[in-house]
Design a protein around this motif. Structure first.
Motif, mmCIF file in Angstrom:
data_model
loop_
_atom_site.group_PDB
_atom_site.id
_atom_site.type_symbol
_atom_site.label_atom_id
_atom_site.label_comp_id
_atom_site.label_asym_id
_atom_site.label_seq_id
_atom_site.Cartn_x
_atom_site.Cartn_y
_atom_site.Cartn_z
ATOM 1 N N ARG A 302 7.522 60.584 39.705
ATOM 2 C CA ARG A 302 6.889 61.778 40.239
ATOM 3 C C ARG A 302 6.741 61.684 41.760
ATOM 4 N NH1 ARG A 302 3.779 60.770 35.475
ATOM 5 N NH2 ARG A 302 3.900 62.463 33.951
ATOM 6 N N ARG A 303 6.726 62.844 42.411
ATOM 7 C CA ARG A 303 6.442 62.965 43.841
ATOM 8 C C ARG A 303 7.339 62.052 44.678
ATOM 9 N NH1 ARG A 303 1.625 63.288 41.230
ATOM 10 N NH2 ARG A 303 1.267 61.052 41.445
ATOM 11 N N VAL A 304 8.630 62.254 44.575
ATOM 12 C CA VAL A 304 9.618 61.517 45.379
ATOM 13 C C VAL A 304 9.914 62.317 46.638
ATOM 14 C CG1 VAL A 304 11.972 60.638 45.423
ATOM 15 C CG2 VAL A 304 10.600 60.411 43.367
ATOM 16 N N ARG A 305 9.994 61.641 47.785
ATOM 17 C CA ARG A 305 10.196 62.339 49.047
ATOM 18 C C ARG A 305 11.639 62.778 49.251
ATOM 19 N NH1 ARG A 305 7.672 57.854 52.849
ATOM 20 N NH2 ARG A 305 8.810 56.615 51.310
ATOM 21 N N ASP A 306 12.586 61.846 49.060
ATOM 22 C CA ASP A 306 13.984 62.182 49.315
ATOM 23 C C ASP A 306 14.882 61.209 48.562
ATOM 24 O OD1 ASP A 306 13.919 59.802 50.810
ATOM 25 O OD2 ASP A 306 13.441 60.881 52.637
ATOM 26 N N GLU A 307 16.204 61.413 48.702
ATOM 27 C CA GLU A 307 17.165 60.540 48.031
ATOM 28 C C GLU A 307 17.117 59.115 48.565
ATOM 29 O OE1 GLU A 307 17.912 63.391 49.420
ATOM 30 O OE2 GLU A 307 18.806 64.738 47.938
ATOM 31 N N GLY A 308 16.723 58.967 49.830
ATOM 32 C CA GLY A 308 16.668 57.624 50.410
ATOM 33 C C GLY A 308 15.703 56.706 49.697
ATOM 34 N N GLU A 309 14.576 57.247 49.253
ATOM 35 C CA GLU A 309 13.615 56.450 48.496
ATOM 36 C C GLU A 309 14.217 55.963 47.188
ATOM 37 O OE1 GLU A 309 9.152 56.995 46.520
ATOM 38 O OE2 GLU A 309 9.966 58.488 47.916
ATOM 39 N N LEU A 310 14.969 56.840 46.523
ATOM 40 C CA LEU A 310 15.624 56.438 45.280
ATOM 41 C C LEU A 310 16.755 55.451 45.535
ATOM 42 C CD1 LEU A 310 15.841 59.711 43.153
ATOM 43 C CD2 LEU A 310 14.196 57.852 42.982
ATOM 44 N N MET A 311 17.423 55.580 46.691
ATOM 45 C CA MET A 311 18.526 54.659 46.995
ATOM 46 C C MET A 311 18.026 53.219 47.129
ATOM 47 S SD MET A 311 21.439 56.051 46.912
ATOM 48 C CE MET A 311 22.151 54.542 47.498
ATOM 49 N N LEU A 312 16.875 53.052 47.775
ATOM 50 C CA LEU A 312 16.311 51.708 47.901
ATOM 51 C C LEU A 312 15.978 51.121 46.536
ATOM 52 C CD1 LEU A 312 13.931 52.290 50.960
ATOM 53 C CD2 LEU A 312 16.216 51.262 50.957
ATOM 54 N N LEU A 313 15.429 51.951 45.655
ATOM 55 C CA LEU A 313 15.111 51.483 44.303
ATOM 56 C C LEU A 313 16.383 51.206 43.515
ATOM 57 C CD1 LEU A 313 13.048 50.883 42.128
ATOM 58 C CD2 LEU A 313 12.980 53.320 41.587
ATOM 59 N N ALA A 314 17.415 52.045 43.685
ATOM 60 C CA ALA A 314 18.676 51.829 42.975
ATOM 61 C C ALA A 314 19.331 50.526 43.412
ATOM 62 C CB ALA A 314 19.622 52.998 43.225
ATOM 63 N N ARG A 315 19.199 50.171 44.677
ATOM 64 C CA ARG A 315 19.770 48.912 45.154
ATOM 65 C C ARG A 315 19.079 47.722 44.499
ATOM 66 N NH1 ARG A 315 18.889 49.684 50.157
ATOM 67 N NH2 ARG A 315 20.851 50.776 50.565
ATOM 68 N N ARG A 316 17.759 47.807 44.374
ATOM 69 C CA ARG A 316 17.031 46.724 43.706
ATOM 70 C C ARG A 316 17.411 46.639 42.235
ATOM 71 N NH1 ARG A 316 10.934 47.945 44.932
ATOM 72 N NH2 ARG A 316 10.742 46.505 43.166
ATOM 73 N N ILE A 317 17.568 47.788 41.577
ATOM 74 C CA ILE A 317 17.962 47.794 40.165
ATOM 75 C C ILE A 317 19.339 47.177 39.993
ATOM 76 C CG2 ILE A 317 18.585 49.317 38.248
ATOM 77 C CD1 ILE A 317 16.377 51.206 39.171
ATOM 78 N N ARG A 318 20.254 47.514 40.871
ATOM 79 C CA ARG A 318 21.613 46.985 40.761
ATOM 80 C C ARG A 318 21.616 45.467 40.921
ATOM 81 N NH1 ARG A 318 25.667 48.170 45.551
ATOM 82 N NH2 ARG A 318 24.151 46.722 46.436
ATOM 83 N N GLU A 319 20.847 44.952 41.875
ATOM 84 C CA GLU A 319 20.822 43.508 42.090
ATOM 85 C C GLU A 319 20.172 42.784 40.914
ATOM 86 O OE1 GLU A 319 18.760 43.090 45.745
ATOM 87 O OE2 GLU A 319 20.418 43.843 46.988
ATOM 88 N N ARG A 320 19.125 43.383 40.341
ATOM 89 C CA ARG A 320 18.407 42.703 39.259
ATOM 90 C C ARG A 320 19.189 42.751 37.952
ATOM 91 N NH1 ARG A 320 12.900 41.560 38.472
ATOM 92 N NH2 ARG A 320 12.845 39.922 36.900
ATOM 93 N N LEU A 321 19.722 43.918 37.614
ATOM 94 C CA LEU A 321 20.441 44.034 36.347
ATOM 95 C C LEU A 321 21.808 43.371 36.391
ATOM 96 C CD1 LEU A 321 19.719 47.677 35.105
ATOM 97 C CD2 LEU A 321 18.425 45.583 34.725
ATOM 98 N N GLY A 322 22.353 43.160 37.581
ATOM 99 C CA GLY A 322 23.682 42.576 37.676
ATOM 100 C C GLY A 322 23.747 41.095 37.361
#
Length: 404
Positions: A302-322
């Motif tokens: 909820r209450r996300v500012r922009d795509e950049g905030e999600l990009m930082l989280l997606a990078r962490r997800i990619r590193e952890r799940l990989g």
């Protein structure tokens, strides 16, 4: 000893007894090694405290030597725990054997020294190990975003203060004030509490893992998320109660079906369980999670500012799940990659920011399709840029800079 000091140390031993008895819970769950780990810490720490207070029979010299040797043994246990929690692979055993060799040399040298000097040498080396452990925890290979990061820091920091304070109490003799005893008892008790929570927090998933391998998915205990049947209720609740913009992240794991064909349903359940645990440890508080099928996860913020905030989280997800997953039965944590039977997930991450009043079904389908599209990208991350009005790969998409 002052009665106030006796009261503080009595409180510590009460905490230690509770922590020791807590080891019976994983033992009842069929996890004897985890139970031993939970019970060994308070037992060794209590032996160290008894020696520091001079309560072992044999006089002060015997107690000082026991205190130094137990401190060296505790440094070995701390080194092993830190190396495992750092999830290293290539040099973990070399570092461990090097630590054992150093401890054996220090122990041999200590027998040639006076008892007080030997105690200071042992506790000094153990204190140095705590400082190294703190440096490793804050290093790039440390826990960082792990949910147990600050608990581990508090545990190592408290044991460092405990070693210093108890060594000073033992070296100063019986004339130490009750305030010094109170401080030492408090920090050692804090270490016991942090250790108990950290050990159980790190390995508690093993008890549920046994049920997962046995029973599979009902209400989806495999991932402990909303199942496909109830995902619609979760999506409706987020979009209905949300205001502003909602961040949606889809994750599609493409090789789960192949894993089931090669190794069976139990290994597929275990892989899903580990991936869901890693996701839960990576995501911020308040993130809603559910499954959209046998191979897709949906995350809503909820209450996300922009795509950049999600990009930082997606990078962490990619590193952890990989990271590879160690499969198979037993009590060895799946996060420690020291086994031979490993599986590396192939997954795509799709991200999208949508308005709360947008068509929720269309948004969910779009982010699921983005995650499948990301499987064709080298970065494995695809996003829908509102500015460009097109799908972009992570390497070609620059997150917006947060306002200062």
């Amino acid at each position: 000893m002052d009665p106030a000091a006796v009261g503080f140390w009595g409180a510590y031993f009460g905490v230690a007894i509770v922590a020791f008895l807590a080891g019976a819970f994983p033992l009842a769950q069929g996890l004897p090694r985890v139970a031993l780990l939970m019970a060994a810490a308070p037992a060794l720490n209590s032996a160290y405290v008894v020696a520091a207070l001079g309560w072992f029979p044999g006089g002060p010299d015997v107690n000082l030597r026991i205190q130094g040797l137990v401190a060296l043994h505790n440094s070995l246990a701390l080194s092993a725990l830190m190396l495992l929690m750092l999830r290293t692979q290539g040099w973990v055993w070399r570092a461990w054997f090097g630590t054992v060799a150093v401890v054996l040399v220090i122990a041999a040298v200590s027998f040639a020294l006076p008892p007080r000097t030997a105690m200071l040498l042992g506790t000094g080396y153990a204190t140095l190990c705590t400082w190294v452990a703190l440096a490793l925890l804050f290093s790039p290979r440390g826990l960082r975003h792990h949910r147990l990061a600050w608990l581990a820091v508090a545990s190592v920091g408290s044991v460092s203060l405990g070693l210093i304070s108890t060594a000073w109490i033992a070296a100063a003799g019986p004339g130490v004030s009750w305030q010094a005893h109170a401080f030492a008892a408090a920090v050692v008790a804090a270490h016991e509490i942090c250790m108990a929570f950290a050990v159980w927090g790190q390995f508690s998933h093993l008890a549920e893992l046994q049920l997962v391998r046995a029973y599979g998915s009902g209400y989806d205990p495999v991932t402990r998320m909303r199942s496909v049947e109830t995902a619609g209720q979760l999506i409706n609740s987020v979009f209905s109660s949300g205001s502003g913009r909602i961040g949606a992240i889809g994750i599609t794991v493409s090789n789960l079906y192949a894993l089931e064909n090669l190794h069976g349903r139990a290994e597929q359940h275990q892989a899903l369980f580990v991936l869901a645990t890693r996701l839960r440890n990576t995501l911020p508080q308040g993130t809603q999670m559910c499954r959209l099928g046998t191979d897709t996860f949906l995350l809503l913020l909820r209450r996300v500012r922009d795509e950049g905030e999600l990009m930082l989280l997606a990078r962490r997800i990619r590193e952890r799940l990989g990271r590879p997953v160690t499969l198979g039965s037993g009590e060895k944590p799946s996060e420690v990659h020291l086994g031979a039977h490993e599986w590396r997930p192939e997954f795509g991450v799709g991200i999208m920011v949508v308005a709360a009043d947008q068509n929720r079904a269309a948004a969910v389908n779009a982010v699921r399709n983005l995650s499948r599209t990301a499987l064709a990208y080298p970065s494995r991350v695809a996003c829908y840029s509102e500015e460009q009005r097109e799908v972009a790969e992570r390497s070609t998409f620059t997150p917006a800079t947060p306002a200062s």
